[in-house]
Design an enzyme around this catalytic site. Sequence first.
Site, PDB file in Angstrom:
ATOM      1  CE  LYS A   8      -4.397  -1.649   2.086  1.00 33.96           C
ATOM      2  NZ  LYS A   8      -5.269  -1.456   3.171  1.00 33.96           N
ATOM      3  CE  LYS A  12      -5.969  -8.395  -2.173  1.00 33.80           C
ATOM      4  NZ  LYS A  12      -5.549  -8.130  -0.784  1.00 33.80           N
ATOM      5  CE  LYS A  57     -13.072  -2.904   0.105  1.00 32.98           C
ATOM      6  NZ  LYS A  57     -12.944  -2.626   1.660  1.00 32.98           N
TER       7      LYS A  57
END
Length: 332
Positions: free
Chosen positions: A112, A195, A198
């Site tokens: 992230k 995966k 969002k």
Amino acid sequence: LPRVFSGVQPSADSMHLGNYIGAVRNWVEMQSDNECIYFIPDQHAITVPQDPAQLRERTRRTAAQYIAAGIDPEKTPFFVQSHVPGHAQLAWVLSCITGFGEASRMTQFKDKSAKEGSENATAGLFTYPVLMAADILLYQTDQVPVGEDQRQHLELTRNLAQRFNARFGETFTVPEAKILKDTAKIYDLQNPQAKMSKSSASPNGIIWLLDERKKLAKKIKSAVTDDGTEIRFDREAKPGVSNLLTIYSSLTGRPVEEIVAEYEGKMYGHLKVGLADVAVETLGPIRERALEIMDDPAELDRLLAVGAEKAREIAGPTVEAVYERVGFLPPR
Ligand code: TYM
């Protein structure tokens, strides 16, 4: 009864199919033989920038989806993280027994922060897993049903619980991750190596729980499949088909082998049409129920208040014990 605790971040208008199959569907089932508590981690959501009005709206929407998916407000409390001060209180104490290097090894932080850029990644993003440990340990949790991507955070949580107990005396239950092997990782429909997430690059690769029926069916029918024609479960050689089979199996409760047998000799297209029907039948009603529930925000807020009250009753004594053990002078 064993205590179960988990949550989904309110960081999108809708949960996606990975959240539902990897986590929430299992939460629903665990209600029958556990004492479950579920929450909406809004404090985690602000570790990356959020629009304030949107965050409030998404927090309610997440609650509506919990109920629509089958979390029973009569027996399972659910609440908003920021309504219970214990989360932030315990996180601070835990951050003081977490090694800087230990926190630096969290792979989700590395991913992230790489995406945010090192100038934009916040200290909150860095200590995110410590707040998550606080969430879990506050409630003396036995089991945490999550997807594969949370495994490392659960390991950290266990380490912190054991460290605190060893240093200050038995205080926390050491929790276990409940990660169901078959459904722990649902993949992007357009890129079955990645995966479902969002922040996926292709909007058609993600199924949202609140997608309209037509859109849902269309996304499934346009899923990327693999070389060859045979329908079988093989993650390596057939990642696309295997993902569809996993979703099919999860939504119907039927074993993968049975579905493979049903589609023997048929084409990928048949499997997609079959799965599109299954998805519309199972997810359609959840969507409609969620929309209905969202029409009554006052009732949602009432349920969240009841949940928070219950949560504070459990969390309060944990914080008190922690404060006492680390040597904080009690206020009088
Ligand atoms: P979050 O909001 O990213 O995801 C919620 C749950 O969905 C699972 N999940 C998936 N499972 C299978 N396949 C996928 N593609 C997929 N994508 C997501 C996640 O593993 C998770 O179980 N840090 C947590 C929120 C959190 C939490 C907690 C969870 C904060 N405190 C305490 C449990 C206990 C998170 O970001 O989940």
